[in-house]
Each structure stands twice: as structure tokens, then as C-alpha cells.
Design a protein around this motif. Structure first.
Motif, PDB file in Angstrom:
ATOM      1  N   UNK A 554       1.242 -13.759  10.468  1.00 38.93           N
ATOM      2  CA  UNK A 554       0.295 -14.417  11.270  1.00 38.93           C
ATOM      3  C   UNK A 554       1.220 -15.981  11.169  1.00 38.93           C
ATOM      4  N   UNK A 555       0.627 -16.925  11.945  1.00 34.07           N
ATOM      5  CA  UNK A 555       1.392 -18.290  11.984  1.00 34.07           C
ATOM      6  C   UNK A 555       1.663 -19.020  10.400  1.00 34.07           C
ATOM      7  N   UNK A 556       0.606 -18.593   9.484  1.00 30.80           N
ATOM      8  CA  UNK A 556       0.591 -19.322   8.262  1.00 30.80           C
ATOM      9  C   UNK A 556       0.157 -18.173   7.205  1.00 30.80           C
ATOM     10  N   UNK A 557       0.442 -17.083   7.498  1.00 27.14           N
ATOM     11  CA  UNK A 557       0.223 -15.842   6.527  1.00 27.14           C
ATOM     12  C   UNK A 557       1.124 -14.565   6.731  1.00 27.14           C
ATOM     13  N   UNK A 558       1.479 -13.924   5.852  1.00 24.48           N
ATOM     14  CA  UNK A 558       2.250 -12.575   5.931  1.00 24.48           C
ATOM     15  C   UNK A 558       1.844 -12.002   4.926  1.00 24.48           C
ATOM     16  N   UNK A 559       1.303 -10.691   5.178  1.00 20.27           N
ATOM     17  CA  UNK A 559       0.630  -9.625   4.471  1.00 20.27           C
ATOM     18  C   UNK A 559       1.357  -8.331   4.763  1.00 20.27           C
ATOM     19  N   UNK A 560       1.633  -7.367   3.673  1.00 23.19           N
ATOM     20  CA  UNK A 560       2.414  -6.225   3.827  1.00 23.19           C
ATOM     21  C   UNK A 560       1.577  -5.196   2.914  1.00 23.19           C
ATOM     22  N   UNK A 561       1.742  -4.086   3.321  1.00 12.93           N
ATOM     23  CA  UNK A 561       1.300  -2.921   2.372  1.00 12.93           C
ATOM     24  C   UNK A 561       2.334  -1.765   2.223  1.00 12.93           C
ATOM     25  N   UNK A 562       2.473  -0.988   1.340  1.00  9.47           N
ATOM     26  CA  UNK A 562       3.493   0.104   1.302  1.00  9.47           C
ATOM     27  C   UNK A 562       2.509   1.313   0.955  1.00  9.47           C
ATOM     28  N   UNK A 563       3.050   2.493   1.538  1.00  2.00           N
ATOM     29  CA  UNK A 563       2.625   3.719   1.349  1.00  2.00           C
ATOM     30  C   UNK A 563       3.167   4.826   1.689  1.00  2.00           C
ATOM     31  N   UNK A 564       2.912   5.998   1.213  1.00  2.00           N
ATOM     32  CA  UNK A 564       3.550   7.141   1.439  1.00  2.00           C
ATOM     33  C   UNK A 564       2.508   8.106   1.996  1.00  2.00           C
ATOM     34  N   UNK A 565       2.478   8.549   3.213  1.00  2.00           N
ATOM     35  CA  UNK A 565       1.630   9.627   4.083  1.00  2.00           C
ATOM     36  C   UNK A 565       0.257   9.171   3.796  1.00  2.00           C
ATOM     37  N   UNK A 566      -0.122   7.779   4.076  1.00  2.00           N
ATOM     38  CA  UNK A 566      -1.542   7.622   3.620  1.00  2.00           C
ATOM     39  C   UNK A 566      -1.941   7.123   2.409  1.00  2.00           C
ATOM     40  N   UNK A 567      -1.112   7.527   1.388  1.00  2.22           N
ATOM     41  CA  UNK A 567      -1.586   7.013   0.044  1.00  2.22           C
ATOM     42  C   UNK A 567      -0.806   5.627  -0.171  1.00  2.22           C
ATOM     43  N   UNK A 568      -1.752   4.497  -0.216  1.00  5.76           N
ATOM     44  CA  UNK A 568      -1.410   3.144  -0.165  1.00  5.76           C
ATOM     45  C   UNK A 568      -1.006   2.692  -1.717  1.00  5.76           C
ATOM     46  N   UNK A 569       0.194   2.430  -2.050  1.00  9.84           N
ATOM     47  CA  UNK A 569       0.540   2.086  -3.274  1.00  9.84           C
ATOM     48  C   UNK A 569       0.696   0.569  -3.958  1.00  9.84           C
ATOM     49  N   UNK A 570       1.089  -0.227  -2.536  1.00  8.00           N
ATOM     50  CA  UNK A 570       1.337  -1.596  -2.866  1.00  8.00           C
ATOM     51  C   UNK A 570       0.862  -2.526  -1.931  1.00  8.00           C
ATOM     52  N   UNK A 571       0.278  -3.855  -2.376  1.00  7.97           N
ATOM     53  CA  UNK A 571      -0.077  -4.925  -1.371  1.00  7.97           C
ATOM     54  C   UNK A 571       0.412  -6.111  -1.875  1.00  7.97           C
ATOM     55  N   UNK A 572       1.190  -6.828  -0.922  1.00  3.14           N
ATOM     56  CA  UNK A 572       1.924  -8.196  -1.093  1.00  3.14           C
ATOM     57  C   UNK A 572       1.375  -9.110   0.017  1.00  3.14           C
ATOM     58  N   UNK A 573       1.100 -10.399  -0.502  1.00  6.06           N
ATOM     59  CA  UNK A 573       0.454 -11.302   0.187  1.00  6.06           C
ATOM     60  C   UNK A 573       0.956 -12.882   0.167  1.00  6.06           C
ATOM     61  N   UNK A 574       1.302 -13.512   1.319  1.00  6.48           N
ATOM     62  CA  UNK A 574       1.377 -14.827   1.115  1.00  6.48           C
ATOM     63  C   UNK A 574       0.606 -15.438   2.120  1.00  6.48           C
ATOM     64  N   UNK A 575      -0.020 -16.520   1.684  1.00  5.97           N
ATOM     65  CA  UNK A 575      -1.018 -17.274   2.309  1.00  5.97           C
ATOM     66  C   UNK A 575      -0.661 -18.690   2.297  1.00  5.97           C
TER      67      UNK A 575
END
Length: 695
Positions: A554-575
């Protein structure tokens, strides 16, 4: 306390002879692993020795892993180290707090009795695992190293699965391993405590006591007086070292609990300046003790059958590098790493040998350092010793030694990029190395990176060889998680893909000819498309693996998540991202002024008979300067923030059947402090054709 029949199905039954610092730390660590721990202590702990000890950053760090906060026991932080001649002339002063940024944990000074009491409560009180059973007034008269039995003075025989000897320099358990006996080092020490207020109330001694956290030392070639605070800066601890010809130890009594007259103390230091002598004169004759400083030959081994010795039983220390207690603590933590809760009883003798492998060189090296330090040494030599001793995390180190041992148990396992995480599961083998057979048949970029401080010891376990090292001796390392979205890739028909990697900054590679390449080391790069993974691994030697990468920008944020076939293992956030001048960015990962990216190539040989053999194995370097000439990149937008977060979950083999061995290790990386977080967009993506084999 009576001996109890414990549930034989819960972990190992661990018998520890001796309940000093090493024995109690081992009890805490092993109960947290799920074992049933019993300690046998000959004393009643009725009269603890009044003295203090150092908890150097390496010791404090592993204690904190166990939930031990020494500040709860009145520990104070060392703030200054001041050295003087006997006449009181200043030699040099070190502001310890200015150097503290080098170490992940603080250098603490703690009253031995208070620290010991805190360890006892942690071993026996509520917490993870069953409380340890402490048997006081229980003198051990014999042990069986192979049967792991303890025989008490009253005739009781107790059998365990593993036996640990933490019974000090005059160890009984050591006699089952070696005939070595401690002898005089040629030095004795006076030890006592006084009230800090007493020193402050005296105008002649006030200047010494007025600064909190000050470690003061007066020394010549033969004698040394060391004073430092403890107990919330309310007490001053004295250690006064001198030749053993100056005082006499009564060998018929308890050599570690001998009273001596104050006149003897003042006579030994009669040539020291009046201010120091005035402080020494404040010693309470009822608590003034004389200790022998003992030394011992290096033992050939610390292990026999199911018995392992630790602390002073294995390696007594002279008190010149404040490491006796620290090494006992490190020994204890190492033992707990080698004996996890799921270990089988028949694995114990082998794992105790792995403990010895992890600890022997470090402990004996520091032991020799204490001997060297009994005489004046140069500041450079002293600093080198400090870096070696403090710059270490034994939990991380022993974990890596155990991993390598486990890997070596099956030499025919497949090894693929990135090998630092261990043998890789794939179509032809599962996580245990068992055969699976047929069970498994013009460009744009936007890069979001989070740069942080973390543990050097943990990160260097991801180095593929000893030729990779950190440039700085600091235990504080810098690393970044960096994620890039690529678009307009002509070789993908105008499409693109995403990748995210771990980048370790401030790394150097030393070539065989001695020349050094400095850069950022990348142990792992995840991508969400098979084609760049395959080409990057095969053509460039890049350590690539697959993961799904979902980005929400988004304009002031950047979020991402990493996963393998639906199993989410990572969350990374910049706000809270804010625009900045694009020219203000260095253009490299983490904004580091390095020369390029360091990686390591490993390709296995083909053929069932060649499992475990490498077809190609060598370091690779991608120089920034050469890359920028291939396809220059232009940054069109730069946003920065301090509000960033990283969350990684290792999950398990069932959820991440091909990634767990990597992701679980990434999840162990501590985020001590966010240094920088940014999102950079631009055009021009180099093809990495400048990647080169280093040697």
C-alpha cells in the motif's frame, strides 16, 4: 529428602555429583529437556563462602536462555575496568559500557552465595520439566562410570542413566577417568567482602568506592588486589592474589574455607599504597578467608562410559580471566544440548563424547589463557583473550557440533544446496536419509528489506567453511531479510517472479593465497517459480529453494507472507513508510558498502553409488561493480521506516516436508534490534552473469 521411585518413562534419570554452580546449571538445563535430575551434595549449604564472581557476556547469555536473570540476585553491571600500579599510579582505564555494544549480553558481577541460592531455586522450583531433587549432606564415596551408579556414605546405591561429575577440583568422579590430581599453582588468594558504605564513609577510601560497577586492580609481577561490587552495589568483593610462599595453607583442613589473621593480609601488601591498605584493613577477621589457587594437567578425556565431568572437576581455572564459573556454566549447557529429551539410553555414552568434542578445545584454551595472565601481558594480548572468551554462545556452538555429528552418522545422505542447513530431503530421500523410491515422482524491481542486529555465533554456524568469517570481532552481527518482486522479465515472456533471502553483512572470504573478498553472504534464497530456481542453482551455484510469496503493498505499508502449499511460515511487515530521496540509498542489500554477494555452490554426483559425494563444491562471488556494468539499475522510489517486524515459524516435517530443516533454523535467529527497513523500486535488473568461482 528421601529417594523416590520416579516414573521411568519420562526422560533419562540424571545423577549429578556436586551442587555447585556447574551442577545446578546442569540440573536446570537438563530438567528443561525433560529429564529427571537428582543432585548429591556433601555439604548442608549452611555456610556459603562470602565471595563474588563474574558472569561474563558468554555466561550471562546462556543463563538467560535458561530463564536465569542474575539481576534478580543483585548482580550489577561492570561499567569500568581500572588498573593501577601498587603505588596507585594509573596504568589505564577502560569504559566497559562503551565496549558493551560488542557483546549481546551484559558483563555482570554477582555475589556467589546469592547467585548459588538463585540457581537452587530455579533447579527445584516451578518451571519447565520436573523439579530437580537436591540431596544435601549426601556424601558420595563411590561411583560406577559404566553403570551410572552413585554410592553414598550411608550405603545407599542409586542407579541412573547418565552420571555427571560436578564435584569440584578435588573431584571423586574424576578418579574414575584419570589419576591426575590438582597441585599448587604457586599462588594463594585472600577473599572477603565489606560494605560499600563503609568505604564511602571513609574520606581516604571514598574515591575508590564511589563509582558504580567499577572493577579496580592494583598489581605488580607477583601480587594483585582486585576489588569489584556486587549485591546491588552494596558490597565490595576483594580477591588478593599472592605467591604461596607468603602464606601457608593448612592441608589437613578444608583448604577452601580457611580463616587467617588480618595481620597476614596487611603484611603481604605492605608495599601497596596507603589507600589500598586502608581498604584491606576493613576486612572482617571472622570472614577473611585464604584460598589456594590450584592447577592441574590437561586431562586426556572427560568421559568414561556414562560418566562425564564438568567445571573444575575437568579443568580447574586460575582466577585471572574470571572464567571458572563461566566455563562450568557453558559445560552444563553443552551437556543439555547433547542430551535432548528424546534421547535413547543407549545413545548416552556416544553423546557424552560429543559433549567433550564441543567443549574440550575451548575450555583448555581458556585455561591456558588464565595461566598466561598470571604475569603482566600486553593490552593487545588481553583484548584478544577477551574477544575469544566473550565472543561465544555455547548453546549455538554445541547445537552445531551435535548437528554435524548427527549428519555424519549417515555418510551416504544426499547433500544439496544450501548444505549449511544439513542434508536435504528431496525426491530420493526423506529427512532421515531413507530411500523414498517412487513415493515422490526492460525489467522492473521492488525490493523490501529489513535490516537487524543479531547473534554472530548463531549466524556463523551457517557459514559453509572456515574461510568465511566476520570482519568485525563483535558478537553483534548485522543481517537482512530482503524480498524482491521482479517484472517485465523478457526470458519469462514479460512476466516475473518473487524471491526472498537472508543476507549476512560484514563477511569476508579468505582465499588460499591470503587475499580477502569482503561482501554480504547469502546462505538461502527462496523463489516462487521453478525456472529461476533451477537456472540459478545450476548456472550460478545459487542456494535457491521454492516458497510461495504473497505481497500486499500500500502507499505507506508493505506486508508479505511466505508459505508452502498453504502452510504459512513467515510474516514480514513494514509500516509507516515515508518517501525519501532515491539518491540517498547505496543500492545494495541492507545499504552496505560491500563489494558483492558471497554464496557457496554444492552439486552432488549422480548415481546411487555416489551418494554423499560432491560433483562440484566451491565459493562463488557476485561483484557489484561488474554487475552494474551489465545492466545499470536506477532507483525511482525509496521509502523508509523503523516500524518493521519479522515472524518466522519452523512448523514441522509434516507441514513443511521439504523446507523444515531450513525454516526452523531461520526461526532461531534472534532479532535484537531493527536497524533499517526500506522499500526500493526501480528499473534495470542485472542477469547475475558476473557470478564467478572464487577459487
Amino acid at each position: 529428602m528421601t529417594f523416590k521411585d520416579l516414573n521411568e518413562t519420562q526422560g533419562l534419570r540424571v545423577l549429578i555429583v556436586g551442587a555447585g554452580i556447574g551442577g545446578l546449571t546442569a540440573a536446570i538445563a537438563l530438567r528443561q529437556q525433560g529429564h529427571r535430575v537428582e543432585l548429591f551434595e556433601r555439604s548442608r549449604f549452611a555456610n556459603e563462602v562470602g565471595a563474588a564472581i563474574h558472569l561474563s557476556p558468554n555466561a550471562n547469555g546462556v543463563l538467560r536462555r535458561l530463564g536465569i536473570q542474575a539481576e534478580d540476585f543483585g548482580a550489577v553491571e561492570a561499567e569500568q575496568l581500572r588498573e593501577y600500579t601498587p603505588a596507585g599510579e594509573e596504568v589505564h582505564v577502560i569504559n566497559v559500557k562503551q565496549h558493551a555494544a560488542m557483546w549481546r549480553h551484559r558483563w555482570l558481577l554477582v555475589h556467589r552465595a546469592h547467585f548459588h541460592e538463585g540457581l537452587k531455586k530455579a533447579a527445584q522450583g516451578p518451571g519447565k520439566g520436573a523439579p530437580a531433587l537436591l540431596h544435601t549432606a549426601s556424601k558420595v564415596v563411590d561411583v560406577d562410570a559404566h553403570e551410572a551408579t552413585v554410592t553414598l556414605e550411608n550405603g545407599h546405591v542409586i542407579k541412573g542413566d547418565v552420571l555427571l561429575g560436578a564435584d569440584g577440583v578435588h573431584s571423586l568422579t574424576r578418579s574414575k577417568i584419570s589419576n591426575a590430581k590438582p597441585g599448587s599453582s604457586g599462588r594463594n588468594a585472600f577473599r572477603f567482602l565489606i560494605s560499600r558504605q563503609e568505604a564511602l564513609d571513609d574520606p581516604e577510601t571514598k574515591s575508590i568506592a564511589q563509582d558504580f560497577g567499577a572493577v579496580d586492580m592494583w598489581e605488580d609481577e607477583e601480587r594483585r588486589v582486585v576489588i569489584y561490587p556486587c549485591s546491588n552495589n552494596e558490597l565490595l568483593n576483594f580477591v588478593c592474589l599472592h605467591p604461596d610462599t607468603d602464606t601457608t595453607i593448612d592441608t589437613a583442613g578444608d583448604s577452601y574455607n580457611q580463616h587467617i589473621g588480618k595481620d597476614a593480609l596487611l603484611d603481604v601488601y605492605k608495599h601497596f599504597n596507603p589507600q589500598v591498605r586502608k581498604l584491606l584493613a576493613k576486612a572482617d577477621p571472622q570472614t577473611l578467608k585464604l584460598w589456594p589457587l590450584l592447577d592441574m594437567e590437561t586431562l586426556p578425556t572427560w568421559v568414561e562410559g556414562r560418566l562425564a565431568i564438568l567445571g573444575d572437576a575437568a579443568h580447574p581455572f586460575l582466577p585471572y580471566r574470571a572464567s571458572g564459573g563461566a566455563m562450568a556454566i557453558e559445560d552444563a549447557v553443552s551437556l543439555a544440548v547433547m542430551l535432548p529429551g528424546d534421547i535413547e539410553k543407549d545413545q548416552v555414552p556416544e553423546r557424552l563424547k560429543v559433549y567433550e568434542k564441543a567443549r574440550f578445545e575451548r575450555a583448555t584454551t581458556i585455561q591456558e589463557m588464565t595461566r598466561q595472565s598470571s604475569k603482566p601481558i600486553s593490552p593487545e594480548t588481553a583484548m584478544g583473550m577477551v574477544v575469544y572468551i566473550y565472543g561465544h554462545d555455547e548453546y549455538d556452538h554445541s547445537s552445531q557440533v551435535l548437528r554435524k555429528h548427527l549428519w555424519s552418522q549417515n555418510p551416504h545422505m544426499y547433500w544439496r544446496q544450501p548444505i549449511v542447513f544439513g542434508p536435504m530431503p528431496g525426491p530420493r530421500q526423506d529427512c532421515m536419509g531413507r530411500d523414498r523410491a517412487l513415493k515422490s515422482a526492460q525489467s522492473t524491481f521492488t525490493t523490501a528489506s529489513i535490516k537487524f542486529k543479531t547473534s554472530r555465533t548463531l549466524l556463523q554456524n551457517l557459514f559453509p567453511s572456515d574461510r568465511y568469517s566476520f570482519i568485525s570481532p563483535s558478537t553483534v552481527a548485522r543481517a537482512s531479510f530482503s524480498q524482491t518482486t521482479l517484472g517485465g522479465m523478457d526470458w519469462l515472456g514479460g512476466g516475473g517472479y518473487r524471491h526472498i533471502g537472508l543476507y549476512i553483512h560484514g563477511v569476508q572470504y579468505t582465499k588460499e593465497d591470503g587475499t580477502v573478498l569482503k561482501g554480504t553472504y547469502m546462505p538461502i534464497l527462496f523463489e516462487n517459480l521453478a525456472d529461476p530456481i533451477v537456472s540459478g542453482r545450476e548456472e550460478l551455484g545459487m542456494p535457491k529453494l521454492y516458497t510461495a510469496i504473497d505481497v500486499h503493498q500500500r502507499n505507506e505499508s508493505y506486508r508479505l507472507q511466505t508459505s508452502w502449499q498453504g502452510a504459512v511460515w513467515g510474516h514480514f511487515e513494514l509500516e509507516g513508510l515515508e518517501d525519501q530521496d532515491p539518491a540517498a540509498d547505496a543500492g545494495t542489500i541492507g545499504g552496505e558498502a560491500d563489494d558483492g554477494i558471497l554464496v557457496y555452490r554444492y552439486m552432488p554426483k549422480i548415481g546411487k553409488e555416489c551418494k554423499g559425494q560432491a560433483e562440484a563444491e566451491y565459493p562463488v562471488f557476485v561483484p557489484h561493480a561488474a554487475e552494474s556494468k551489465v545492466v545499470p539499475s536506477k532507483v525511482t522510489r525509496l521509502q523508509r521506516t523503523k516500524k518493521a517486524k519479522v515472524e518466522i515459524q519452523g512448523l514441522d516435517w509434516d507441514a513443511l516436508p521439504t523446507l523444515h530443516h531450513v525454516v526452523s533454523r531461520l526461526g532461531e535467529i534472534p532479532i535484537d534490534e531493527i536497524i533499517d527497513a526500506k522499500v526500493v523500486s526501480g528499473v534495470g535488473v542485472p542477469d547475475v552473469s558476473s557470478a564467478m568461482r572464487i577459487e
